[in-house]
Design a protein around this motif. Sequence first.
Motif, mmCIF file in Angstrom:
data_model
loop_
_atom_site.group_PDB
_atom_site.id
_atom_site.type_symbol
_atom_site.label_atom_id
_atom_site.label_comp_id
_atom_site.label_asym_id
_atom_site.label_seq_id
_atom_site.Cartn_x
_atom_site.Cartn_y
_atom_site.Cartn_z
ATOM 1 N N SER A 12 16.509 -9.938 2.143
ATOM 2 C CA SER A 12 17.103 -9.499 0.879
ATOM 3 C C SER A 12 16.519 -8.151 0.448
ATOM 4 O O SER A 12 17.245 -7.266 -0.021
ATOM 5 C CB SER A 12 16.846 -10.559 -0.198
ATOM 6 N N ALA A 13 15.223 -7.981 0.609
ATOM 7 C CA ALA A 13 14.581 -6.713 0.253
ATOM 8 C C ALA A 13 15.081 -5.586 1.155
ATOM 9 O O ALA A 13 15.327 -4.468 0.691
ATOM 10 C CB ALA A 13 13.064 -6.840 0.366
ATOM 11 N N LEU A 14 15.222 -5.866 2.433
ATOM 12 C CA LEU A 14 15.744 -4.849 3.351
ATOM 13 C C LEU A 14 17.182 -4.479 2.996
ATOM 14 O O LEU A 14 17.576 -3.310 3.101
ATOM 15 C CB LEU A 14 15.660 -5.343 4.795
ATOM 16 N N ARG B 222 0.829 -1.209 0.000
ATOM 17 C CA ARG B 222 0.000 0.000 0.000
ATOM 18 C C ARG B 222 0.867 1.264 0.000
ATOM 19 O O ARG B 222 0.576 2.231 -0.709
ATOM 20 C CB ARG B 222 -0.941 -0.004 1.201
ATOM 21 N N GLN B 223 1.935 1.252 0.789
ATOM 22 C CA GLN B 223 2.845 2.407 0.820
ATOM 23 C C GLN B 223 3.524 2.596 -0.537
ATOM 24 O O GLN B 223 3.656 3.714 -1.023
ATOM 25 C CB GLN B 223 3.901 2.221 1.910
ATOM 26 N N LEU B 224 3.949 1.498 -1.134
ATOM 27 C CA LEU B 224 4.596 1.557 -2.440
ATOM 28 C C LEU B 224 3.629 2.091 -3.484
ATOM 29 O O LEU B 224 3.995 2.918 -4.328
ATOM 30 C CB LEU B 224 5.102 0.164 -2.825
ATOM 31 N N HIS B 225 2.386 1.658 -3.411
ATOM 32 C CA HIS B 225 1.365 2.131 -4.349
ATOM 33 C C HIS B 225 1.154 3.631 -4.193
ATOM 34 O O HIS B 225 1.064 4.370 -5.178
ATOM 35 C CB HIS B 225 0.060 1.369 -4.115
ATOM 36 N N ALA B 226 1.103 4.087 -2.951
ATOM 37 C CA ALA B 226 0.923 5.524 -2.706
ATOM 38 C C ALA B 226 2.117 6.316 -3.232
ATOM 39 O O ALA B 226 1.949 7.406 -3.796
ATOM 40 C CB ALA B 226 0.737 5.781 -1.217
ATOM 41 N N HIS C 270 10.424 -1.656 -9.718
ATOM 42 C CA HIS C 270 10.190 -2.970 -10.345
ATOM 43 C C HIS C 270 10.773 -4.131 -9.538
ATOM 44 O O HIS C 270 10.114 -5.163 -9.380
ATOM 45 C CB HIS C 270 10.740 -2.987 -11.767
ATOM 46 N N GLU C 271 11.979 -3.971 -9.021
ATOM 47 C CA GLU C 271 12.581 -5.043 -8.227
ATOM 48 C C GLU C 271 11.761 -5.313 -6.973
ATOM 49 O O GLU C 271 11.519 -6.460 -6.613
ATOM 50 C CB GLU C 271 14.014 -4.677 -7.819
ATOM 51 N N GLU C 272 11.336 -4.248 -6.323
ATOM 52 C CA GLU C 272 10.576 -4.410 -5.084
ATOM 53 C C GLU C 272 9.218 -5.033 -5.354
ATOM 54 O O GLU C 272 8.747 -5.872 -4.574
ATOM 55 C CB GLU C 272 10.416 -3.060 -4.386
ATOM 56 N N ILE C 273 8.596 -4.672 -6.443
ATOM 57 C CA ILE C 273 7.292 -5.244 -6.784
ATOM 58 C C ILE C 273 7.412 -6.746 -7.019
ATOM 59 O O ILE C 273 6.609 -7.531 -6.521
ATOM 60 C CB ILE C 273 6.672 -4.537 -8.006
ATOM 61 N N GLY C 274 8.433 -7.163 -7.764
ATOM 62 C CA GLY C 274 8.644 -8.591 -7.998
ATOM 63 C C GLY C 274 8.902 -9.344 -6.706
ATOM 64 O O GLY C 274 8.380 -10.451 -6.497
ATOM 65 N N ASN C 275 9.687 -8.734 -5.839
ATOM 66 C CA ASN C 275 9.981 -9.344 -4.551
ATOM 67 C C ASN C 275 8.710 -9.479 -3.713
ATOM 68 O O ASN C 275 8.464 -10.516 -3.089
ATOM 69 C CB ASN C 275 11.029 -8.509 -3.810
ATOM 70 N N LEU C 276 7.892 -8.440 -3.696
ATOM 71 C CA LEU C 276 6.655 -8.485 -2.920
ATOM 72 C C LEU C 276 5.680 -9.528 -3.468
ATOM 73 O O LEU C 276 5.023 -10.231 -2.698
ATOM 74 C CB LEU C 276 6.003 -7.104 -2.885
#
Length: 132
Positions: free
Chosen positions: A117-119, A34-38, A48-54
Amino acid sequence: MELSLSTPALLFPAISLLLLAYTNRFLAVASVIRQLHAQTEGGRGQFHEEIGNLRYRIVLIRRMQLIGVLSLFFCVLSMFLLFAGWILGGHIAFGTALIMLLLSLAISVREIQRSVSALDLHLQSLERTKQS
């Protein structure tokens, strides 16, 4: 090995706490999404990398929740079968519950690795920003 009706009942607190922890992980990932979307709607950066990871983490969380619930199901089934006098069926159902619990925990370890890994990506980004 003797398997009494109380043996599968010993897993109830563990499985319940595990499912609560899994739900909390899911809610944390949902919050990040939700935060990323905002942020993306506000015109900030590409993620893009974070979206794939999520997306991958959501799949893992869904699997570990499903298998955890099935573990609880087979644990209860084991108690029912033992109560009904079907000892072999109770043993098989309890063994299945234990295997599913192990699978759920293994998936949880993978999700934790992915989360770390994301952190780490975030920390690397902060380091680059600080060096600039």
